[in-house]
Design a protein around this motif. Structure first.
Motif, PDB file in Angstrom:
ATOM      1  N   THR A  46     -89.511  22.029 -30.275  1.00  0.00           N
ATOM      2  CA  THR A  46     -88.861  23.322 -30.501  1.00  0.00           C
ATOM      3  C   THR A  46     -89.519  24.073 -31.654  1.00  0.00           C
ATOM      4  O   THR A  46     -89.808  25.269 -31.551  1.00  0.00           O
ATOM      5  CB  THR A  46     -87.362  23.123 -30.784  1.00  0.00           C
ATOM      6  N   LEU A  50     -91.714  27.599 -31.360  1.00  0.00           N
ATOM      7  CA  LEU A  50     -91.421  28.805 -32.150  1.00  0.00           C
ATOM      8  C   LEU A  50     -92.659  29.275 -32.916  1.00  0.00           C
ATOM      9  O   LEU A  50     -92.936  30.481 -32.980  1.00  0.00           O
ATOM     10  CB  LEU A  50     -90.261  28.545 -33.113  1.00  0.00           C
ATOM     11  N   GLU A  53     -95.015  30.875 -30.355  1.00  0.00           N
ATOM     12  CA  GLU A  53     -94.524  32.185 -29.903  1.00  0.00           C
ATOM     13  C   GLU A  53     -94.769  33.270 -30.941  1.00  0.00           C
ATOM     14  O   GLU A  53     -94.887  34.449 -30.603  1.00  0.00           O
ATOM     15  CB  GLU A  53     -93.043  32.105 -29.559  1.00  0.00           C
TER      16      GLU A  53
END
Length: 98
Positions: A46, A50, A53
């Motif tokens: 996760t 992030l 992104e």
């Protein structure tokens, strides 16, 4: 009961060239999936997703995909990702010519 987390890699497409790329442990984008970071922890996946992104000036369409360890590094577990490792199939040059 939730499913067990399976190993993943992070993939995207280069913004300018459109090449399929995979995120390496040292935060580079490689066109070789075998160089990708194989992530085995869901929380770490996760966080890495992030971070990836946030690189919207370099890549687009960032997502996690299932992968497995192989002798050469991470390898795809699904035909879609195996297809992406070979590059565009509509040209007789580049990755497909090899």
């Amino acid at each position: 009961m939730s499913r067990a987390f399976t190993p993943k890699v992070i993939t995207a497409n280069r913004l300018l060239e459109g090449d399929a790329v995979w995120l390496t442990e040292d935060d580079r984008w490689s066109t070789d999936m075998a160089q990708a970071e194989l992530i085995t922890d869901e929380a770490h996946a996760t966080i890495r997703l992030l971070d990836a992104e946030a690189q919207s000036n370099v890549v687009i369409g960032v997502y996690l995909v299932d992968a497995q360890e192989s002798a050469n590094g991470p390898a795809p577990t699904h035909f879609r990702e195996a297809f992406r490792t070979r590059g565009p199939s509509n040209y007789a040059h580049g990755k497909q010519s090899a």
